[in-house]
Design a protein around this motif. Structure first.
Motif, PDB file in Angstrom:
ATOM      1  N   ASP A  43      49.218  92.182  -1.896  1.00 53.17           N
ATOM      2  CA  ASP A  43      50.568  92.736  -1.763  1.00 53.17           C
ATOM      3  C   ASP A  43      50.584  93.988  -0.905  1.00 53.17           C
ATOM      4  O   ASP A  43      51.475  94.174  -0.098  1.00 53.17           O
ATOM      5  CB  ASP A  43      51.151  93.074  -3.143  1.00 53.17           C
ATOM      6  N   ASP A  44      49.623  94.834  -1.109  1.00 54.09           N
ATOM      7  CA  ASP A  44      49.573  96.116  -0.406  1.00 54.09           C
ATOM      8  C   ASP A  44      48.390  96.144   0.539  1.00 54.09           C
ATOM      9  O   ASP A  44      47.233  96.093   0.108  1.00 54.09           O
ATOM     10  CB  ASP A  44      49.452  97.269  -1.407  1.00 54.09           C
ATOM     11  N   TYR A  45      48.687  96.224   1.836  1.00 53.24           N
ATOM     12  CA  TYR A  45      47.652  96.259   2.876  1.00 53.24           C
ATOM     13  C   TYR A  45      48.062  97.345   3.864  1.00 53.24           C
ATOM     14  O   TYR A  45      49.155  97.296   4.433  1.00 53.24           O
ATOM     15  CB  TYR A  45      47.573  94.894   3.580  1.00 53.24           C
ATOM     16  N   PHE A  46      47.206  98.346   4.043  1.00 57.66           N
ATOM     17  CA  PHE A  46      47.528  99.487   4.898  1.00 57.66           C
ATOM     18  C   PHE A  46      46.427  99.696   5.925  1.00 57.66           C
ATOM     19  O   PHE A  46      45.245  99.481   5.641  1.00 57.66           O
ATOM     20  CB  PHE A  46      47.677 100.760   4.049  1.00 57.66           C
ATOM     21  N   GLU A  47      46.838 100.138   7.133  1.00 57.94           N
ATOM     22  CA  GLU A  47      45.891 100.383   8.218  1.00 57.94           C
ATOM     23  C   GLU A  47      46.112 101.759   8.821  1.00 57.94           C
ATOM     24  O   GLU A  47      47.228 102.293   8.802  1.00 57.94           O
ATOM     25  CB  GLU A  47      46.070  99.354   9.330  1.00 57.94           C
ATOM     26  N   THR A  48      45.018 102.288   9.379  1.00 58.20           N
ATOM     27  CA  THR A  48      45.077 103.521  10.153  1.00 58.20           C
ATOM     28  C   THR A  48      44.002 103.440  11.234  1.00 58.20           C
ATOM     29  O   THR A  48      43.102 102.598  11.161  1.00 58.20           O
ATOM     30  CB  THR A  48      44.858 104.772   9.265  1.00 58.20           C
ATOM     31  N   MET A  49      44.111 104.293  12.231  1.00 55.85           N
ATOM     32  CA  MET A  49      43.064 104.400  13.246  1.00 55.85           C
ATOM     33  C   MET A  49      42.211 105.622  12.916  1.00 55.85           C
ATOM     34  O   MET A  49      42.733 106.712  12.692  1.00 55.85           O
ATOM     35  CB  MET A  49      43.669 104.549  14.644  1.00 55.85           C
ATOM     36  N   TYR A  50      40.931 105.412  12.861  1.00 60.53           N
ATOM     37  CA  TYR A  50      39.973 106.468  12.533  1.00 60.53           C
ATOM     38  C   TYR A  50      38.826 106.383  13.530  1.00 60.53           C
ATOM     39  O   TYR A  50      38.119 105.369  13.562  1.00 60.53           O
ATOM     40  CB  TYR A  50      39.478 106.284  11.100  1.00 60.53           C
ATOM     41  N   LYS A  51      38.708 107.398  14.382  1.00 63.56           N
ATOM     42  CA  LYS A  51      37.651 107.425  15.405  1.00 63.56           C
ATOM     43  C   LYS A  51      37.619 106.127  16.214  1.00 63.56           C
ATOM     44  O   LYS A  51      36.576 105.506  16.393  1.00 63.56           O
ATOM     45  CB  LYS A  51      36.297 107.721  14.769  1.00 63.56           C
TER      46      LYS A  51
END
Length: 125
Positions: A43-51
């Motif tokens: 249900d909950d899927y989150f992304e970010t850019m890290y390096k």
């Protein structure tokens, strides 16, 4: 394969940067290969850019079996993953308490809940 120490350091750094506002998370669609062949619920899927790497954190709900009582039940794990176009290059649910904490921070960041509460609690001027 990364060691537990490396995973722990990565989690601590991503968590610290998220708390400091250096990383912004967004709700995203989970890459299909991560779920293919399972009946898991994400249900909950989150992304970010890290390096320059796409990092994801998500909750995986699935059915487990209790042989002692001969019944199945729902349970869940928090996962951390490094994502490329084809799907996850690496994922883990080790160090689960830290991943759950990061999942909560990512959810808060993606939804902007802090600013919603600030607006709700701001005294009318």
């Amino acid at each position: 394969m990364p060691t537990e120490s490396q995973i722990s350091k990565l989690l601590m750094d991503i968590t610290r940067r998220t708390i400091e506002g250096g990383l912004e998370w967004e709700m995203a669609m989970m890459p299909p290969p991560l779920k293919r062949g399972t009946s898991d619920i994400i249900d909950d899927y989150f992304e970010t850019m890290y390096k320059n790497q796409k990092i994801a954190v998500y909750e995986r709900k699935y059915r487990a079996y209790d042989g002692e009582h001969d019944e199945s039940y729902w349970t869940s794990d928090a996962h951390l993953a490094i994502i490329q176009d084809s799907g996850a290059v690496w994922e883990t649910s080790a160090d689960s308490a830290r991943i759950w904490a990061l999942l909560k921070l990512a959810r808060d960041s993606a939804t902007g809940i802090d600013s919603v509460f600030e607006d709700l609690l701001r005294k009318d001027e």
